[in-house]
Design a protein around this motif. Sequence first.
Motif, PDB file in Angstrom:
ATOM      1  N   GLU A 122      -4.152 122.885  -7.309  1.00 27.76           N
ATOM      2  CA  GLU A 122      -4.132 124.467  -6.244  1.00 27.76           C
ATOM      3  C   GLU A 122      -5.154 125.729  -6.931  1.00 27.76           C
ATOM      4  OE1 GLU A 122       0.028 125.345  -6.073  1.00 27.76           O
ATOM      5  OE2 GLU A 122      -0.617 127.719  -4.506  1.00 27.76           O
ATOM      6  N   TRP A 126     -12.121 119.736   2.922  1.00 23.18           N
ATOM      7  CA  TRP A 126     -11.459 118.545   2.626  1.00 23.18           C
ATOM      8  C   TRP A 126     -11.901 118.371   1.435  1.00 23.18           C
ATOM      9  CZ3 TRP A 126     -14.300 114.545   6.421  1.00 23.18           C
ATOM     10  CH2 TRP A 126     -14.349 115.247   7.451  1.00 23.18           C
ATOM     11  N   ALA A 132      -1.453 116.387  -2.897  1.00 26.01           N
ATOM     12  CA  ALA A 132      -1.838 117.091  -1.780  1.00 26.01           C
ATOM     13  C   ALA A 132      -1.105 118.509  -1.549  1.00 26.01           C
ATOM     14  CB  ALA A 132      -1.714 115.485  -0.738  1.00 26.01           C
ATOM     15  N   GLN A 133       0.351 118.301  -1.598  1.00 26.31           N
ATOM     16  CA  GLN A 133       0.816 119.886  -1.201  1.00 26.31           C
ATOM     17  C   GLN A 133      -0.039 120.766  -2.311  1.00 26.31           C
ATOM     18  OE1 GLN A 133       4.983 118.646  -2.196  1.00 26.31           O
ATOM     19  NE2 GLN A 133       5.352 118.342  -0.376  1.00 26.31           N
ATOM     20  N   ARG A 180      -2.820 121.576  -0.224  1.00 25.53           N
ATOM     21  CA  ARG A 180      -2.711 122.506   0.534  1.00 25.53           C
ATOM     22  C   ARG A 180      -2.523 124.034   0.790  1.00 25.53           C
ATOM     23  NH1 ARG A 180       1.560 121.138   5.346  1.00 25.53           N
ATOM     24  NH2 ARG A 180       0.350 122.471   7.191  1.00 25.53           N
ATOM     25  N   ARG A 181      -1.677 124.218  -0.786  1.00 27.62           N
ATOM     26  CA  ARG A 181      -1.327 125.325  -0.599  1.00 27.62           C
ATOM     27  C   ARG A 181      -2.248 125.993  -1.170  1.00 27.62           C
ATOM     28  NH1 ARG A 181       3.085 122.806  -3.571  1.00 27.62           N
ATOM     29  NH2 ARG A 181       1.491 122.984  -5.672  1.00 27.62           N
ATOM     30  N   ASP A 184      -7.990 122.379   4.012  1.00 27.01           N
ATOM     31  CA  ASP A 184      -7.501 121.716   5.903  1.00 27.01           C
ATOM     32  C   ASP A 184      -7.712 120.289   5.332  1.00 27.01           C
ATOM     33  OD1 ASP A 184      -8.741 124.466   7.069  1.00 27.01           O
ATOM     34  OD2 ASP A 184     -10.370 124.087   5.378  1.00 27.01           O
ATOM     35  N   SER A 185      -7.406 119.642   4.765  1.00 30.70           N
ATOM     36  CA  SER A 185      -7.111 118.208   5.008  1.00 30.70           C
ATOM     37  C   SER A 185      -7.643 117.589   3.459  1.00 30.70           C
ATOM     38  CB  SER A 185      -8.599 117.178   5.638  1.00 30.70           C
ATOM     39  OG  SER A 185      -7.513 116.379   5.944  1.00 30.70           O
ATOM     40  N   VAL A 186      -7.141 116.498   2.829  1.00 33.85           N
ATOM     41  CA  VAL A 186      -6.749 115.532   2.004  1.00 33.85           C
ATOM     42  C   VAL A 186      -7.380 114.850   1.826  1.00 33.85           C
ATOM     43  CG1 VAL A 186      -5.355 116.939   0.544  1.00 33.85           C
ATOM     44  CG2 VAL A 186      -4.227 115.263   2.122  1.00 33.85           C
ATOM     45  N   THR A 219       2.519 111.648   2.613  1.00 35.83           N
ATOM     46  CA  THR A 219       2.407 112.776   1.887  1.00 35.83           C
ATOM     47  C   THR A 219       3.084 113.281   3.658  1.00 35.83           C
ATOM     48  OG1 THR A 219       0.889 112.158   0.673  1.00 35.83           O
ATOM     49  CG2 THR A 219       0.279 113.593   2.071  1.00 35.83           C
ATOM     50  N   MET A 232       4.493 116.776   4.322  1.00 33.65           N
ATOM     51  CA  MET A 232       4.677 117.933   5.458  1.00 33.65           C
ATOM     52  C   MET A 232       5.462 117.843   6.399  1.00 33.65           C
ATOM     53  SD  MET A 232       1.309 119.077   3.329  1.00 33.65           S
ATOM     54  CE  MET A 232       0.422 117.975   2.171  1.00 33.65           C
ATOM     55  N   TYR A 259      -0.045 117.867   9.133  1.00 34.23           N
ATOM     56  CA  TYR A 259      -0.957 118.466   8.032  1.00 34.23           C
ATOM     57  C   TYR A 259      -1.525 117.057   8.006  1.00 34.23           C
ATOM     58  CZ  TYR A 259      -4.147 119.971   3.923  1.00 34.23           C
ATOM     59  OH  TYR A 259      -4.744 120.367   3.688  1.00 34.23           O
TER      60      TYR A 259
END
Length: 353
Positions: free
Chosen positions: A170, A185, A199-200, A203-204, A208-210, A252, A256, A260
């Motif tokens: 993060e 990404w 992945a979360q 995102r936090r 924009d994408s994983v 995932t 989500m 996402y």
Amino acid sequence: MTRLTTRIGNLTLKNPVICGAGEQTMTAEAIRAALHSGAGAVVAKSTNESQAAKAQLDKTDYVLLDSHWRRLPWNFAPPADAHLFGRSGLVQRDFDQWLEELAGLDREARMLDSYVVPSLILSDLEQCAEFARRIEQAGLRVLELNIGAPHGEEAAKGAIVLERGAARIETIVRRIREATRLPLWIKLTGQSEDVVGLAQAARRGGADSVVMMGRFMGFLPDLDTGLPLLGTSAAIGGAWALPLTARWLMLTRKAMADDYPLIATNGARNGLDVARFLLAGACATEMTSAVFTGGYEVLSRAVEELDAYVASRDSSVEALLGSAADRVESYQQQADRPGWWQGFAPKPTGSPE
Ligand SMILES: Cc1cc2nc3c(=O)[nH]c(=O)nc-3n(C[C@H](O)[C@H](O)[C@H](O)COP(=O)(O)O)c2cc1C
């Protein structure tokens, strides 16, 4: 818009087939070949500032193996179940030249309704943030950052960061997010017990994408020499990885719960595999080993195969996204019915083959 059009956040790709980062996207000529194959986007071989990561490119070695772990010829026609075992390093070019070249190639990509995606591999975070800023300034339109390269723990300390901690992920992503407004990404490791959590965290932090999930490390004794094959541990990939990647995509997507955008990597060998990843929840799929070992036609063929599949369903990529993932049940939810074991009889001893 066509039936193959896909969206990754605010970005629209003409199709979900992406040429992933690797040796087959290391030069201008190689990237052009991938673009002209019709791929929706082409991710350039990664770079960073570490001299050790660049030096490691001189120690690359790969071997293609069959399902009995025997060496296969490198003839650009591997069997579908070939394993690729190998180690790699990073682009040795000077960053300024690399950037200028990729910006030029991305201008060419616009003419083909495609993208050239620069890729960074994390080493020093501040330097990475500065590179991200300059990539945006140069006019490139997307950035991929790999923080899960399998070689991280084998390479010189700090040269290639393999990050498994959600809190650190993060922090890393937030810092890069501050440095650039480009679609970002984040490519994650698969060598984690909780890829969903990673992945979360990305995102936090503002990804924009994983892109999931990086390959595993393996070790293979060579029966002829009695030594380690290639002399070291190395990354291992193959079609067998597809269900593992697909499961993390599905989990995932469920976690989500809102489309996402997820990008698949690791295991796709043809257009039907891209379809499998699509149904598991990936709005696009990166193909690397298949192109490296099979040539750029793998990409054009994958687009055709995917198109034929989508047409046969009278559907579109957008409509099919995640359709299998959204129907998955737990073991407990499975309806009661006679278990397969009830019809099973073990092979009698002494019976002919
Ligand atoms: C020879 C080789 C070089 C690679 N180099 C990079 C790289 O520079 N940057 C990166 O993010 N991933 C790199 N990868 C990882 C691939 O992009 C991809 O994520 C991985 O191989 C799994 O996908 P696949 O089954 O389509 O090969 C490399 C893979 C291979 C086989």
